[in-house]
Structure formats: C-alpha cells, structure tokens
Design an enzyme around this catalytic site. Structure first.
Site, PDB file in Angstrom:
ATOM      1  N   PHE A 243       0.816  -1.322   0.027  1.00 27.66           N
ATOM      2  CA  PHE A 243       0.023   0.103   0.176  1.00 27.66           C
ATOM      3  C   PHE A 243       0.861   1.281  -0.004  1.00 27.66           C
ATOM      4  O   PHE A 243       0.363   2.379   0.502  1.00 27.66           O
ATOM      5  CB  PHE A 243      -0.987  -0.010   1.380  1.00 27.66           C
ATOM      6  CG  PHE A 243      -1.527  -1.516   1.564  1.00 27.66           C
ATOM      7  CD1 PHE A 243      -2.238  -2.121   0.515  1.00 27.66           C
ATOM      8  CD2 PHE A 243      -1.243  -2.039   2.535  1.00 27.66           C
ATOM      9  CE1 PHE A 243      -2.742  -3.307   0.606  1.00 27.66           C
ATOM     10  CE2 PHE A 243      -1.787  -3.190   3.011  1.00 27.66           C
ATOM     11  CZ  PHE A 243      -2.821  -3.782   1.984  1.00 27.66           C
ATOM     12  N   CYS A 244       1.865   1.326  -0.857  1.00 25.97           N
ATOM     13  CA  CYS A 244       2.815   2.540  -0.847  1.00 25.97           C
ATOM     14  C   CYS A 244       3.318   2.879   0.662  1.00 25.97           C
ATOM     15  O   CYS A 244       3.595   4.020   0.747  1.00 25.97           O
ATOM     16  CB  CYS A 244       2.158   3.512  -1.517  1.00 25.97           C
ATOM     17  SG  CYS A 244       1.996   3.346  -3.204  1.00 25.97           S
ATOM     18  N   ALA A 245       3.359   2.087   1.533  1.00 26.78           N
ATOM     19  CA  ALA A 245       3.925   2.210   3.055  1.00 26.78           C
ATOM     20  C   ALA A 245       4.625   0.987   3.308  1.00 26.78           C
ATOM     21  O   ALA A 245       4.501   0.350   4.218  1.00 26.78           O
ATOM     22  CB  ALA A 245       2.826   2.256   3.827  1.00 26.78           C
TER      23      ALA A 245
END
Length: 465
Positions: free
Chosen positions: A388-390
């Site tokens: 999740f781009c984290a």
C-alpha cells in the site's frame, strides 16, 4: 446568491483584463441532511465464476467513486466551461467565479484561517512535492516510518530525519520529542498522517502540533485518508499545512489541495513556471505572483476544483450520516474478521485505537495477492493487496524472522460505495476460504496468480469514448 470578483492575483496579467463581478448561486442548495449521499455506479454488477453479482466496493482507501452531486456539478460547469481569470466573455467570467468559489469552499472544508493559502494541485503526492520545493533552505523534516511514500520521500534524503515505527502514541510522542531536541535547526517541519492508509488508525494531530510548536517547528498533516471520513480543521488542530486528494474524497477529477500558511509558499520558488504564475516578465527578469497563483501556473484544472468543492460541500452537509454509516460497517467488518481463525488485523497502536474504515489483514497460509483475486473472481468483492505504498510500516508490522508469515496484506476499506451486505459477503468469503479453500484452481505466474480456465472478468466492454 453571491457576488464574487476574480481574486486571482494574476487575473489582469498574461493578456486580457480582470474577470468582472459575476453573480452566481451556490453550487448546491440542500439543507442539512441525515441521509447518505449517493455515488455514481452504486448499481454496478460484476462477473464472477458464479454469475453476475452486485459489486462490493471495499477499496475506498485507494480511490473513491464520484458522488452524484459531484457529477451534477461537473455536468453543469461543463455547459459554460471556458478560460479562467483573463477572459471577458460571459462563460469565462462565470468559470472564473466558480473556480474561486471552489477555493473558498475548500478553505471552509479544511478550517483554513485568515491569511492561509489554498492551492489546487493534482494529488496529495503533488501537494507534498510542491511544499518540499517551497521549504526554506536547510529545513529539517521529521517523518515517521509509518507514512505513505508520498509523505515519506519528497523532502530529500539529507534533510530528512526518519523516525522508527512507534509502538504506541506515547512512544511516537517521545520519539518525536527526542528527535526535535537532538536536531536543532532554524527551520523544521514535522510531517504526520491524520489517519494511516494501512490500518486506518487516527493520529492525535493536535497533540503532535503542540509538540512541534513547542520546539519551534511547523507541522504538515497528510489528510488523504481522513478527508472523506472525518473533519479536517487547520485552526482547531493548530496545524500549519494540510494536504488531501479529490480522488479519495469522491471527486475523481484530477484535483488535490495544499492548504496552510502563506509565508513559505509566497517565498518559495514557483512550482510550475509559466503563465498565470507571473506578475511581469521583461528582458531583465521575472516577477512572480504571490498567493495560490504563484504555484498554479498554466491553465488550472477548473473542473477538478469544482468537483472537489462539490464533494466538500456534500460531505459537510451529510457528515453525521456518513460517520454513522461507516462506524456501523467498520464495527461489523472488524468483529466478523476477528471471528475467523487465522485472520490477523494489522495495527500500529493496538486494537482499541480510534480508526477510520480501513482494515488490513493477513490469513495464515494464504498469499494476500491470491486472497484478493479469489475475493474478486469468486465473490465480486473489490479489495487491495500488497504494501500500500507504505513499505516501511507493512514490513515492520509483518516482521517474521522465521519466514513463515505473509510479507504483504489484504486491505478492505469502506466508504459511501460500501454496503452492509458487501461487508457480510467479505466476512463470509474469508471464512469460506479458510474452511474450504478456493472454488477454482489457481497458478502462480511471473505476473501474479492466474485462474485455470476462463476468467469471467475477461469480457469485452465498449470503451467509454
């Protein structure tokens, strides 16, 4: 009825004359409502192995559908769409007025103070890129490893102090306080998310703003995962900047926002060099505009701004009903998943922490990318899988020295396009997967999981154009 002049500082520049006063009505005149606003595509049906079914949209954290009120505002604005700020024709005057009214609507939505700037951008990512270029020289930026890449990466490696993923809110507070004490600098900026895009957990923004200001630092708040769910309030938070995206706020028309204190924005280099951002251009040099115009060079995304204003207005009028709807669905989602053996819901601060409708989870023995494919093709449910781009946060939450745990997760996220039936279907589908496995055969390929045989989702659909 309102009368609004063109307030864009560059309205009389780059040719043409200022847009005169234009009388316009509010985009929507609707009383305070406890009913839920509707979204475009609410009746969507999707193909599955077992036939067509109603789409269960549990992927709002990535992008939200458009509100019907937003579509209506866009359709109306397109009828008179024209150039902004420098046209003398009626259509241009009207478009210019609506663009600046949209700015005022968004300013109200974020609780902007007198003197704050509201700059229209493309996305939250774009907003942080803009702010990073406007920071004073040698600004030190403090950011937690919990952040989305858009708030983690744009500041530059050598001026960023990256803090570890905290265990509790108290831990986060102590980590930031120690870092601020250890890194004195004339200009400092703390960056925090109002709500995590992985776990949905809500950070106490006011507390971190107070800590930042106690050390002479400023604070920027990523509200990308909060804007559609809870109130944004720069003044009440005593925050310096906030950013969010239209595509996560039921206005997927390419607009985002950076709002906050004007001094750094007016002193920083213009983000987009070009028409509209200038006061004058001569052989001797260029004088740049101040205010939002400084960073909105070129022809602005008027339709995106109007769409976002319509979404902000609708959310504000229906906020109580929206929060009640999402609280009900989130409670059922969490209790339902808790009852399924082998399911683990991810959390930064613990199960009791306040959160918006975002739930990331793993299932023992199941790859998350396969789970999301099965939910889609066998049950008509839309979720997301991955990191999740984290990446730093997900790697920390899924750390497993024995290598027996999934390295990614499934994320279900609720909003106005979600229903209780969809949540119940997800819970039942996860339970069925754990107890009985899949209904079809799947093969892991270089490009991901592939269904053996014909995938019902591979259908020919006429292009929208």
């Amino acid at each position: 009825m309102s009368v609004l002049p063109s307030t864009h500082p560059a309205a009389s520049l780059c040719g043409g004359s200022p847009a005169p006063l234009v009388r316009t009505r509010a985009l929507h005149v609707v009383p305070e409502a406890r009913t839920l606003p509707t979204v475009v595509g609410a009746g969507l049906r999707v193909p599955t192995l077992h036939g067509d079914t109603a789409y269960a949209n549990l992927d709002h954290a990535a992008s939200t559908p458009a509100l019907e009120t937003v579509k209506g505002a866009v359709d109306r604005a397109l009828e008179t769409y024209s150039s902004v700020h420098r046209g003398a024709g009626f259509a241009s005057r009207l478009t210019s007025a609506w663009y600046e009214q949209a700015r005022a609507e968004v300013a109200s939505f974020v609780g902007a103070r007198e003197g704050d700037s509201v700059v229209f951008t493309r996305t939250t990512t774009d907003s942080w890129a803009l702010l990073s270029k406007a920071l004073p020289s040698r600004t030190t930026v403090f950011v937690f490893g919990t952040e989305h890449h858009s708030t983690l990466l744009p500041w530059g490696r050598f001026r960023t102090v990256r803090l570890p993923v905290p265990q509790t809110v108290e831990d986060a507070h102590a980590l930031l306080e120690e870092a601020l004490a250890d890194h004195p600098s004339r200009h400092r900026l703390v960056v925090v998310a109002a709500a995590s895009n992985v776990t949905g957990e809500v950070w106490p923004v006011e507390r971190f703003a107070a800590l930042a200001h106690a050390h002479g630092a400023r604070i920027a708040v990523d509200a990308a995962q909060l804007s559609a769910h809870r109130t944004i309030d720069l003044a009440a938070w005593d925050a310096d900047y906030v950013a969010f995206s239209g595509h996560k706020t039921y206005a997927p028309y390419g607009a985002g926002v950076l709002a906050g204190r004007s001094d750094w924005l007016d002193a920083g280099n213009p983000y987009l060099l070009g028409g509209g951002a200038t006061r004058s251009v001569t052989e001797d040099g260029t004088t740049w505009a101040t205010g939002p115009a400084r960073h909105e060079g070129g022809s602005p995304n008027v339709i995106g701004a109007i769409a976002l204003a319509a979404a902000c207005s609708t959310i504000s009028r229906h906020r109580e009903a929206i929060e009640e709807h999402e609280t009900r669905l989130l409670e059922r989602l969490r209790t339902g998943l808790d009852d399924v053996a082998g399911v683990e819901v991810l959390s930064i601060f613990g199960d009791d922490s306040d959160r918006v409708g975002v739930v990331a989870f793993t299932i023992d023995g199941w790859d998350s990318s396969l789970v999301s494919q099965v939910l889609s093709v066998e049950h008509g449910i839309g979720v997301r899988d991955g990191k999740f781009c984290a990446h730093l946060l997900v790697d920390e939450l899924l750390e497993d020295p024995w290598g027996e745990r999934s390295v990614t997760a499934v994320r279900a996220s609720i909003g106005l396009g979600s229903t209780l039936e969809g949540v119940e279907r997800l819970v039942a589908a996860v339970a069925r997967l754990v107890e009985h496995g899949t209904d079809a055969e799947w093969t892991l390929t270089e490009t991901g999981w592939a269904l053996e045989g014909t995938d019902p989702r591979d259908v020919e659909v006429e292009r929208p154009w």
